[in-house]
Design a protein around this motif. Structure first.
Motif, mmCIF file in Angstrom:
data_model
loop_
_atom_site.group_PDB
_atom_site.id
_atom_site.type_symbol
_atom_site.label_atom_id
_atom_site.label_comp_id
_atom_site.label_asym_id
_atom_site.label_seq_id
_atom_site.Cartn_x
_atom_site.Cartn_y
_atom_site.Cartn_z
ATOM 1 N N HIS A 57 0.938 -1.234 -0.082
ATOM 2 C CA HIS A 57 0.039 -0.185 0.183
ATOM 3 C C HIS A 57 0.707 1.330 0.005
ATOM 4 N N GLU A 58 0.182 2.317 -0.193
ATOM 5 C CA GLU A 58 0.800 3.665 -0.215
ATOM 6 C C GLU A 58 1.112 4.268 1.098
ATOM 7 N N VAL A 59 2.048 5.035 1.298
ATOM 8 C CA VAL A 59 2.453 5.882 2.577
ATOM 9 C C VAL A 59 2.207 7.202 2.214
ATOM 10 N N ARG A 60 1.317 7.907 3.079
ATOM 11 C CA ARG A 60 1.262 9.353 2.951
ATOM 12 C C ARG A 60 1.154 9.953 4.234
ATOM 13 N N GLY A 61 2.308 11.063 4.437
ATOM 14 C CA GLY A 61 2.276 11.718 5.630
ATOM 15 C C GLY A 61 2.636 10.874 6.764
ATOM 16 N N GLY A 62 3.543 9.920 6.578
ATOM 17 C CA GLY A 62 4.009 9.038 7.591
ATOM 18 C C GLY A 62 2.796 8.000 8.106
ATOM 19 N N ARG A 63 2.071 7.646 7.512
ATOM 20 C CA ARG A 63 0.852 6.652 7.685
ATOM 21 C C ARG A 63 0.675 5.817 6.570
ATOM 22 N N VAL A 64 0.406 4.527 6.739
ATOM 23 C CA VAL A 64 -0.171 3.573 5.594
ATOM 24 C C VAL A 64 -1.621 3.931 5.613
ATOM 25 N N GLN A 65 -2.055 4.508 4.626
ATOM 26 C CA GLN A 65 -3.587 4.593 4.592
ATOM 27 C C GLN A 65 -4.178 3.404 3.881
ATOM 28 N N HIS A 66 -4.525 2.098 4.703
ATOM 29 C CA HIS A 66 -5.141 1.014 4.129
ATOM 30 C C HIS A 66 -6.696 1.307 4.523
ATOM 31 N N LEU A 114 -1.753 2.717 9.999
ATOM 32 C CA LEU A 114 -0.491 2.535 10.635
ATOM 33 C C LEU A 114 0.708 3.431 10.389
ATOM 34 N N ALA A 115 1.046 4.110 11.636
ATOM 35 C CA ALA A 115 1.896 4.986 11.608
ATOM 36 C C ALA A 115 3.286 4.372 11.138
ATOM 37 N N LEU A 116 3.915 5.257 10.099
ATOM 38 C CA LEU A 116 5.051 4.517 9.437
ATOM 39 C C LEU A 116 6.014 5.671 8.993
ATOM 40 N N PRO A 117 7.162 6.096 9.797
ATOM 41 C CA PRO A 117 7.707 7.335 9.460
ATOM 42 C C PRO A 117 9.017 6.785 8.357
ATOM 43 N N VAL A 118 8.338 6.959 7.485
ATOM 44 C CA VAL A 118 9.258 6.636 6.079
ATOM 45 C C VAL A 118 8.788 7.642 4.969
ATOM 46 N N PRO A 119 9.627 7.988 4.029
ATOM 47 C CA PRO A 119 9.177 8.835 2.875
ATOM 48 C C PRO A 119 7.821 8.267 2.315
ATOM 49 N N ASP A 120 7.169 9.093 1.568
ATOM 50 C CA ASP A 120 5.838 8.770 0.735
ATOM 51 C C ASP A 120 6.324 7.566 -0.456
ATOM 52 N N GLY A 121 5.230 6.765 -0.665
ATOM 53 C CA GLY A 121 5.365 6.055 -1.811
ATOM 54 C C GLY A 121 4.910 4.661 -1.243
ATOM 55 N N GLU A 122 5.038 3.961 -2.184
ATOM 56 C CA GLU A 122 4.470 2.478 -2.065
ATOM 57 C C GLU A 122 5.326 1.715 -1.181
ATOM 58 N N VAL A 123 4.812 0.984 -0.091
ATOM 59 C CA VAL A 123 5.683 -0.017 0.581
ATOM 60 C C VAL A 123 5.163 -1.293 0.578
ATOM 61 N N VAL A 124 5.776 -2.352 1.187
ATOM 62 C CA VAL A 124 5.095 -3.461 1.512
ATOM 63 C C VAL A 124 5.281 -3.680 3.140
ATOM 64 N N LEU A 125 4.161 -3.792 3.634
ATOM 65 C CA LEU A 125 4.195 -3.986 4.989
ATOM 66 C C LEU A 125 4.102 -5.555 5.164
ATOM 67 N N ALA A 126 4.997 -5.890 6.329
ATOM 68 C CA ALA A 126 4.999 -7.300 6.612
ATOM 69 C C ALA A 126 4.851 -7.610 7.854
ATOM 70 N N PHE A 127 4.190 -8.514 8.102
ATOM 71 C CA PHE A 127 3.909 -9.298 9.614
ATOM 72 C C PHE A 127 3.423 -10.473 9.833
ATOM 73 N N ARG A 128 4.110 -11.133 10.786
ATOM 74 C CA ARG A 128 3.677 -12.512 11.057
ATOM 75 C C ARG A 128 2.393 -13.036 11.468
ATOM 76 N N PRO A 129 1.764 -14.059 11.329
ATOM 77 C CA PRO A 129 0.534 -14.277 11.982
ATOM 78 C C PRO A 129 0.343 -14.325 13.376
ATOM 79 N N GLU A 130 1.402 -14.765 14.013
ATOM 80 C CA GLU A 130 1.464 -14.632 15.491
ATOM 81 C C GLU A 130 1.314 -13.357 15.989
ATOM 82 N N ALA A 131 1.672 -12.307 15.173
ATOM 83 C CA ALA A 131 1.661 -10.744 15.326
ATOM 84 C C ALA A 131 0.540 -10.416 15.377
ATOM 85 N N VAL A 132 -0.636 -10.942 14.920
ATOM 86 C CA VAL A 132 -2.081 -10.453 14.632
ATOM 87 C C VAL A 132 -2.875 -10.961 15.703
ATOM 88 N N SER A 133 -3.696 -9.885 16.360
ATOM 89 C CA SER A 133 -4.579 -10.204 17.331
ATOM 90 C C SER A 133 -6.099 -9.770 16.323
#
Length: 365
Positions: free
Chosen positions: A242-251, A256-275
Motif C-alpha cells: 500500500h501507499e504511505v502518505r504523511g507518515g501513515r499507511v492509508q489502508h 499504521l504510523a510509518l515514519p518513512v518517505p511517501d510512496g509504495e511500501v510492502v508491509l510485512a507481519f507474521r500471523p502470530e503478530a496479529v490479534s
C-alpha cells in the motif's frame, strides 16, 4: 576441528553466475545452513568447497590453507550427497571401508574404524548387509558414516534428507545434529527447507540468485529479516502492499504510523503478530476460514482490498466464516525495493498505532 574462509567466490556458466561474489567465515565446530530456493547457488557453493566444481574467481581456505584448486581427495572435507551415491555391488562394511583402504590402513584398523562409524550412526551390526536391503534412511546413514570414518575437518551435506518422508527427515536431522555436536565437526548443510535450517543451524545463509541475502542466527533471521525475500522465505509472513502518505499507511482496513518517505511500501507481519477483535463496522475485514492445528488456530482474513492475511490465535478462539473482524498488529516490517526501511514493535515491545477505519485506536482499545 577446522575454520573455513570463503572470499569473493564466484562460479559462472556461460554469461550467467550460479554463485556471485560470496564471502563467508565458518568457525570451528559451527553448523551453517545454506538455505534458498532451487537455483539460488547453494549446492554449487557447497560443491566448490568440496572441490567438485572449480571457482571462476575467489578463494577457499581451510585453517588458513588455500584449497581453491585442490581436487576433492586432497581436501580435508567429507561430502554426503542427496542421492547417497553408494556402491550397490558392495555391502555396507565395504562401502564405508573403501576410502580407508585407499589410504592403505591395516585391516584391523579399518575394521575398528568402520564398526565405530556404524555405531555412531545407529547401524551397529549392519556391516554385512547389501545396500539394496536398506531403507532410504538407513542408506543415508551409511553415506554419512562413509564420510565420517575418514575423519574430515569439514563435513558437507547436500540436501541429504530431501528424498525422505517428513517424519524420517525430522528424526535424522536430530541425529545428525547430535553427531555433529558430539564430534564438534565444522559442518555446512544445504537445504531448501526452512524448518530444517531453523532446527539445525548455528547460523543460516539465505541465498537468492547466487548471492547472499542475509547471514545470521536462526532467531535473528526469523525476527529481524533484512529483505522482503528473507521475510517471505523464512516462516509464514503476511504481506500488504500500500501507499504511505504523511507518515501513515492509508489502508482501507487499518492505518499504521510509518515514519518513512511517501510512496509504495510492502508491509510485512507474521500471523502470530496479529490479534483479532470484533468489528461492528460496515465493510472491512472478514474471516475466510479457520484451521484448527490443536495447539493454535490459523485464521485466514480477507481484507477489503482483495488481499488475504493469516492470524494465529489460541485454539479457544473460534472465529466463524464471514465474521467481521478488526486487526491489531504487533511486530511489523516495511520494505521498499526488497530492502528493509523500517521495523517497529519487535516481539515483546509496544504495539504500533493501529486504527480501525473509523479512527479507533485498536492497539489500546
Amino acid at each position: 576441528m577446522a575454520r573455513l574462509t570463503i572470499k569473493d567466490i564466484s562460479k559462472s556458466f556461460g554469461t550467467g553466475f550460479a554463485v556471485d561474489s560470496v564471502s563467508l567465515d565458518v568457525e570451528d565446530g559451527e553448523l551453517v545452513c545454506l538455505l534458498g530456493p532451487s537455483g539460488s547457488g547453494k549446492s554449487t557453493l557447497l560443491r566448490m568447497i568440496g572441490g567438485f566444481e572449480t571457482p571462476t574467481a575467489g578463494t577457499i581456505s581451510i585453517d588458513g590453507r588455500d584449497v581453491t584448486r585442490l581436487p576433492p581427495e586432497k581436501r580435508p572435507t567429507g561430502m554426503v550427497f542427496q542421492s547417497h551415491a553408494l556402491w550397490t555391488h558392495m555391502n555396507v562394511f565395504q562401502n564405508i571401508a573403501f576410502g580407508l583402504k585407499l589410504r592403505g590402513l591395516p585391516r584391523a584398523a579399518i575394521a575398528e574404524k568402520v564398526e565405530g562409524a556404524l555405531a555412531l550412526v545407529g547401524l551397529a551390526g549392519y556391516g554385512g548387509r547389501m545396500t539394496a536391503q536398506l531403507s532410504g534412511g538407513q542408506q543415508q546413514r551409511v553415506a554419512l558414516a562413509r564420510s565420517l570414518v575418514l575423519e574430515p575437518k569439514i563435513l558437507l551435506l547436500d540436501e541429504p534428507f530431501a528424498s525422505l518422508d517428513q517424519h524420517l527427515r525430522e528424526r535424522l536431522r536430530e541425529e545428525v545434529k547430535d553427531i555433529q555436536t558430539r564430534l564438534g565437526i565444522t559442518t555446512l548443510f544445504v537445504t531448501h527447507g526452512q524448518d530444517e535450517a531453523l532446527a539445525l543451524a548455528d547460523r543460516i545463509v539465505v541465498m537468492r540468485d547466487g548471492r547472499t541475502e542475509q547471514i545470521a542466527g536462526p532467531s535473528e533471521i526469523y525476527r529481524h529479516p533484512k529483505t522482503e525475500f528473507v521475510a517471505g522465505f523464512i516462516g509464514s509472513m503476511n504481506f500488504v502492499r500500500h501507499e504511505v502518505r504523511g507518515g501513515r499507511v492509508q489502508h482501507p482496513d487499518l492505518t499504521l504510523a510509518l515514519p518513512v518517505p511517501d510512496g509504495e511500501v510492502v508491509l510485512a507481519f507474521r500471523p502470530e503478530a496479529v490479534s483479532l477483535g470484533g468489528a461492528p463496522l460496515a465493510g472491512g475485514a472478514s474471516v475466510h476460514r479457520g484451521i484448527d492445528f490443536g495447539t493454535h488456530r490459523m485464521i485466514d482474513i480477507d481484507l477489503s482490498d482483495g488481499s488475504r492475511v493469516k492470524a494465529m490465535v489460541p485454539p479457544a478462539e473460534d472465529w466463524q466464516k464471514d465474521q467481521r473482524v478488526a486487526l491489531t498488529i504487533g511486530a511489523c516490517f516495511a520494505f521498499r525495493d526488497n530492502r528493509l526501511i523500517h521495523e517497529s514493535a519487535t516481539a515483546g515491545g509496544p504495539s504500533p498505532a493501529i486504527a480501525a477505519p473509523d479512527g479507533r485506536d485498536l492497539a489500546h482499545a
